[in-house]
Design an enzyme around this catalytic site. Structure first.
Site, short mmCIF file in Angstrom:
data_model
loop_
_atom_site.label_atom_id
_atom_site.label_comp_id
_atom_site.label_asym_id
_atom_site.label_seq_id
_atom_site.Cartn_x
_atom_site.Cartn_y
_atom_site.Cartn_z
N HIS A 198 0.82 -1.21 0.00
CA HIS A 198 0.00 0.00 0.00
C HIS A 198 0.85 1.27 0.00
CE1 HIS A 198 0.91 0.91 4.22
NE2 HIS A 198 0.77 -0.39 4.45
N ARG B 111 -6.07 1.09 3.91
CA ARG B 111 -4.88 1.59 3.21
C ARG B 111 -4.53 0.72 2.02
NH1 ARG B 111 -3.40 -0.46 8.22
NH2 ARG B 111 -1.58 -1.83 8.39
N GLU C 106 -1.88 -6.93 7.45
CA GLU C 106 -0.54 -6.74 7.98
C GLU C 106 -0.32 -7.63 9.22
OE1 GLU C 106 2.50 -6.42 7.93
OE2 GLU C 106 2.84 -4.27 7.61
N HIS D 180 0.33 -5.65 2.36
CA HIS D 180 1.13 -4.96 3.38
C HIS D 180 2.56 -5.50 3.41
CE1 HIS D 180 -2.68 -3.36 4.96
NE2 HIS D 180 -3.14 -4.51 4.50
#
Length: 248
Positions: free
Chosen positions: A9, A60, A87, A182
């Protein structure tokens, strides 16, 4: 030929503030949106045409994907979302400043929490307001699946079933797919694809919003991998990621 596009991201609000983010759902900065759009423009200019996209439950990553597809004029593409692409959970250090945490506990300890293969940060309590158990988007998860902290090993273990059973199957059915996720979830995929050791992955940094291309032959053997873009700028971004967890 098969192609897999990985994109971390764009810059998030907490990236900008140098805070541990993990499963905290923070937005992109204006620069992060621009990074994502530029990544999409580059992919379009280079002739990439993904047929299916994957992303996490975190905005994100979702918004980065949206900006990439907007720049490619491919907003219509099907997108599959999974919490397994989220993440790594940073547990109780989520929301703390990385440099201040390094100053308090030392660069080596923070490096272990950030990048070691099997060392977990301190865990959250299940009912901490930062716990995924308190977020309705994760109601599908059992208490055993809710990550209160994770090492990279833990992240890979919860990612791999989805990667092997869903993503690889999709790549077998399509010529080109894209994953926007991520730093740590993508490093788990990269470690698997490149056969990297635990020590090698600690030192490997994925820059924000830079397309990372993997090419395979028809037998799904990896033939080539590279970052798309200006090598000097990519190196600077990778070094910036590496420096985030150091005391100033």
């Amino acid at each position: 030929m098969k192609k897999l596009i990985l994109i971390r991201h764009g810059e998030s609000e907490w990236n900008k503030l140098n805070l541990f983010t993990g499963w905290t759902d923070v937005d992109l900065t204006e620069n992060g949106c621009k990074e994502a759009f530029e990544a999409g423009k580059l992919l379009k200019a280079e002739g990439y045409k993904p047929e299916l996209c994957f992303t996490s439950y975190l905005k994100r990553a979702v918004k980065t994907l949206n900006n990439v597809l907007d720049a490619m004029n491919m907003d219509y593409l099907p997108v599959q979302k999974s919490w397994r692409l989220n993440e790594k959970s940073y547990g109780a250090i989520q929301g703390l400043n990385k440099a201040e945490t390094a100053a308090k506990y030392g660069d080596d300890q923070v490096l272990l929490w950030r990048r070691s293969f099997d060392v977990q940060p301190p865990a959250l309590d299940m009912h901490d307001e930062r716990s995924p158990r308190m977020d309705p988007r994760y109601n599908e998860l059992t208490d055993e699946q809710v990550p209160l902290t994770e090492s990279l090993k833990d992240t890979i273990e919860r990612l791999m079933p989805y990667y092997q059973n869903v993503i690889l199957k999709a790549l077998g059915e399509h010529d080109e797919i894209m994953i926007v996720a991520h730093g740590n979830s993508l490093r788990g995929i990269v470690k698997e694809l490149r056969g990297m050791t635990n020590e090698e992955i600690i030192k490997f940094n994925i820059p924000t919003a830079v397309p990372y291309i993997f090419e395979f032959d028809d037998n799904m053997k990896l033939t080539k991998e590279f970052f798309l873009g200006d090598a000097e700028e990519i190196a600077k971004k990778m070094q910036s990621v590496a420096n985030q967890g150091k005391a100033k």
